[in-house]
Design an enzyme around this catalytic site. Structure first.
Site, PDB file in Angstrom:
ATOM      1  N   THR A   1       0.828  -1.201   0.000  1.00 39.48           N
ATOM      2  CA  THR A   1       0.000   0.000   0.000  1.00 39.48           C
ATOM      3  C   THR A   1       0.864   1.254   0.000  1.00 39.48           C
ATOM      4  OG1 THR A   1      -1.763  -1.167   1.180  1.00 39.48           O
ATOM      5  CG2 THR A   1      -1.847   1.226   1.207  1.00 39.48           C
TER       6      THR A   1
ATOM      7  N   HIS B   1       1.888   1.980  -3.549  1.00 38.62           N
ATOM      8  CA  HIS B   1       0.777   2.559  -4.311  1.00 38.62           C
ATOM      9  C   HIS B   1       0.535   4.008  -3.906  1.00 38.62           C
ATOM     10  CE1 HIS B   1      -0.573  -0.938  -6.521  1.00 38.62           C
ATOM     11  NE2 HIS B   1      -0.621  -1.677  -5.424  1.00 38.62           N
TER      12      HIS B   1
ATOM     13  N   HIS C   1       2.775   2.526   8.178  1.00 38.88           N
ATOM     14  CA  HIS C   1       1.770   2.064   9.137  1.00 38.88           C
ATOM     15  C   HIS C   1       2.107   0.714   9.759  1.00 38.88           C
ATOM     16  CE1 HIS C   1       0.581   0.405   5.220  1.00 38.88           C
ATOM     17  NE2 HIS C   1       0.077  -0.618   5.888  1.00 38.88           N
ATOM     18  N   GLU C   2       3.202   0.092   9.361  1.00 39.91           N
ATOM     19  CA  GLU C   2       3.634  -1.165   9.973  1.00 39.91           C
ATOM     20  C   GLU C   2       4.907  -0.850  10.757  1.00 39.91           C
ATOM     21  OE1 GLU C   2       2.153  -3.877   6.137  1.00 39.91           O
ATOM     22  OE2 GLU C   2       4.266  -3.869   6.707  1.00 39.91           O
TER      23      GLU C   2
ATOM     24  N   CYS D   1     -13.863   5.032  15.313  1.00 45.10           N
ATOM     25  CA  CYS D   1     -14.650   5.873  16.222  1.00 45.10           C
ATOM     26  C   CYS D   1     -15.028   5.150  17.503  1.00 45.10           C
ATOM     27  CB  CYS D   1     -15.896   6.392  15.511  1.00 45.10           C
ATOM     28  SG  CYS D   1     -17.241   5.181  15.301  1.00 45.10           S
TER      29      CYS D   1
ATOM     30  N   CYS E   1     -19.885   3.531  16.323  1.00 44.45           N
ATOM     31  CA  CYS E   1     -20.824   3.155  15.262  1.00 44.45           C
ATOM     32  C   CYS E   1     -21.167   1.673  15.394  1.00 44.45           C
ATOM     33  CB  CYS E   1     -20.232   3.462  13.881  1.00 44.45           C
ATOM     34  SG  CYS E   1     -18.899   2.341  13.361  1.00 44.45           S
TER      35      CYS E   1
ATOM     36  N   CYS F   1     -18.212  -0.721  14.742  1.00 44.80           N
ATOM     37  CA  CYS F   1     -17.232  -0.704  15.836  1.00 44.80           C
ATOM     38  C   CYS F   1     -17.760  -1.436  17.060  1.00 44.80           C
ATOM     39  CB  CYS F   1     -16.871   0.736  16.196  1.00 44.80           C
ATOM     40  SG  CYS F   1     -15.741   1.550  15.039  1.00 44.80           S
TER      41      CYS F   1
ATOM     42  N   CYS G   1     -15.326   0.784  10.087  1.00 36.79           N
ATOM     43  CA  CYS G   1     -15.937   1.925  10.794  1.00 36.79           C
ATOM     44  C   CYS G   1     -16.795   2.763   9.852  1.00 36.79           C
ATOM     45  CB  CYS G   1     -14.837   2.788  11.406  1.00 36.79           C
ATOM     46  SG  CYS G   1     -15.446   4.255  12.277  1.00 36.79           S
TER      47      CYS G   1
ATOM     48  N   GLY H   1      -6.152  -9.076  -1.265  1.00 35.31           N
ATOM     49  CA  GLY H   1      -5.465  -8.257  -2.253  1.00 35.31           C
ATOM     50  C   GLY H   1      -6.414  -7.222  -2.825  1.00 35.31           C
TER      51      GLY H   1
END
Length: 354
Positions: A46, A49, A69-70, A101, A104, A107, A115, A276
């Site tokens: 990701t 991309h 993010h990892e 959040c 919701c 969640c 979410c 994927g």
């Protein structure tokens, strides 16, 4: 306590395919957030991309942007309220991306990866996607998105806990049961981790489809393998199960060919879970889906699997360390992403150490 610096080094994507490592202000943690010193961050597909600008206006909403993010590191400062959740400065942690959040319907039912307030300012953040990420010396994240990293695991291994949780989620979405024959399309990092997760869930046989050095790594890890570039790979996979096909197929490549191969490999009444994300439309054989009651389900990120996959990683049952092929410093990020994008490099998982 040592005073924190006011600036840090960070990877800033200025525009699609234009990046620079530069000095930026150290962010301050807000309520129920922590500031973490990032020790290792892994490059995800990701990220590649996003840096190329393949998701304009969505991931990220705008440039400039800090991805990543990892990751794993240790807590450097606590925002108001964070201590009430048991966190302390110096705690070793691994992070995940969805800070949902929490109120919701999705969640409340534990599906925070879906979410209903996704992307709404003040209600939802996905770090490294629509909110600043961890390709930096420091990162701020909410307490819902951090998990204790066992002492037995290195920070480099900790950076792969998030993709391991995604792999476990797709195996869960696939409904893997003891004794199943499981096929995995795509021998990248998530595919190989998903293969391990299928075994951990009791699969009797796991077959990985792929090509090149990644398929060789799957074989080295002990999986049955089928080269997708030779002969009829669908027939070959089905022949391994008496021609019936796989009980579960985990689609981890995200290209039209592998999606259709996954549907063809599944046995009657089988289940295909797709993680994927194609960047183009996919035409599928819906007649097969209907007449053979083949279930096709999506699998997005993870939803609670971080906690569940951590002991599997610690026990060596989900083998994150064996997927690390390259390491770079943050200042070398351009070289790191070029290596990641070069199929001839042999890269599977690349670690960047800020």
């Amino acid at each position: 306590m040592t005073a924190l610096p006011t600036t840090m080094r960070a990877l800033v994507v200025l525009a699609p395919s234009t990046l620079e490592v530069r000095d930026v202000p150290v962010p301050e943690p807000g309520r129920n957030e922590v500031l973490a010193r990032v020790r290792a961050v892994s490059i995800c597909g990701t990220d590649a991309h996003l840096i190329r600008g393949d998701y304009p206006g969505f991931w990220p909403p705008a440039f400039p942007f800090i991805p990543g993010h990892e990751w794993a590191g240790e807590i450097a400062a606590l925002g108001p309220g964070a201590e009430a959740y048991g966190w302390n400065i110096g705690d070793r942690i691994a992070g995940t991306s969805h800070d949902a959040c929490g109120v919701c319907q999705q969640c409340v039912e534990g599906r925070y990866n879906l979410c209903e307030n996704y992307g709404r300012p003040g209600l939802h953040r996905q770090y490294g996607h629509n909110h600043q990420g961890a390709d930096a010396t420091y990162v701020v994240q909410g307490v819902k998105t951090i998990f204790r990293l066992p002492e037995a695991l290195s920070f480099d291994e900790g950076a792969l806990v998030d993709p391991a949780s995604i792999a476990l989620h797709v195996a869960v979405r696939g409904g893997v049961r003891p004794g199943d024959t499981v096929a995995v399309t795509g021998a990248g990092a998530v595919g190989l981790l998903a293969a391990d997760c299928a075994l951990a869930m009791g699969a009797a046989q796991v077959v990985v489809l792929g090509r090149g050095h990644r398929l060789a790594r799957a074989a080295a890890l002990g999986f049955d393998t089928v080269d997708s570039t030779v002969g009829d790979p669908v027939a070959e996979v089905r022949s391994l199960n008496g021609g019936l096909g796989a009980d579960v197929v985990l689609e981890c490549a995200g290209v039209p060919e592998t999606v259709n191969a996954a549907l063809a490999i599944a046995r009657r009444g089988g289940r295909v879970a797709a993680v994927g994300i194609p960047t183009e439309g996919v035409t599928i054989n819906l007649q097969r889906v209907v007449l053979d009651e083949v279930e096709l389900v999506g699998s997005r990120a993870s939803a609670g699997e971080m906690r569940r996959v951590l002991p599997l990683v610690e026990q060596g049952r989900v083998r994150v360390g064996e997927l690390i092929t390259h390491r770079f410093e943050l200042e070398q990020y351009q070289q790191a992403i070029d290596t990641f994008n070069d199929r001839a490099s042999g890269a599977i998982k690349i670690i960047v150490n800020p």
